[in-house]
Design a protein around this motif. Structure first.
Motif: not given
Length: 109
Positions: A2-12
């Protein structure tokens, strides 16, 4: 993914510039590969970003609201986030293009 999961991955991965000023700095320094803006961000904040983007071809996407965008990267409300890793930005664009209902607008020079 999901877009939001990928965003969380990018943050980490340290691959996001959260907040209007960080987004503008990433754009100016050539580090932004994707700019995500909250649908309920203030017009003033969005204009600051669009002015900074004016002659650059960086994809920009309106995604969710400030609460959702902030939560996706583990922070409080955010008007905008820049993704600074090209691979993660490309994955996010592909996910958005696959039809999650968000609007994707490439900014042309």
């Amino acid at each position: 993914a999901s877009v939001f999961r990928l965003l969380g991955l990018a943050r980490r991965a340290g691959a996001v510039a959260p907040g209007t000023e960080a987004v503008r700095r990433a754009i100016r320094e050539g580090e932004a590969h994707l700019v995500l803006m909250a649908g309920d961000a203030s017009r003033v904040q969005l204009e600051k970003i669009k002015t900074t983007l004016h002659d650059r071809t960086i994809p920009q996407v309106t995604l969710g609201d400030r609460n959702t965008l902030g939560a996706a990267v583990g922070l409080a409300t955010l008007s905008a986030v820049a993704v600074t890793n090209r691979s993660l930005a490309d994955q996010l664009i592909a996910e958005l293009d696959s039809g999650d209902g968000s609007s994707t607008d490439a900014v042309e020079a």
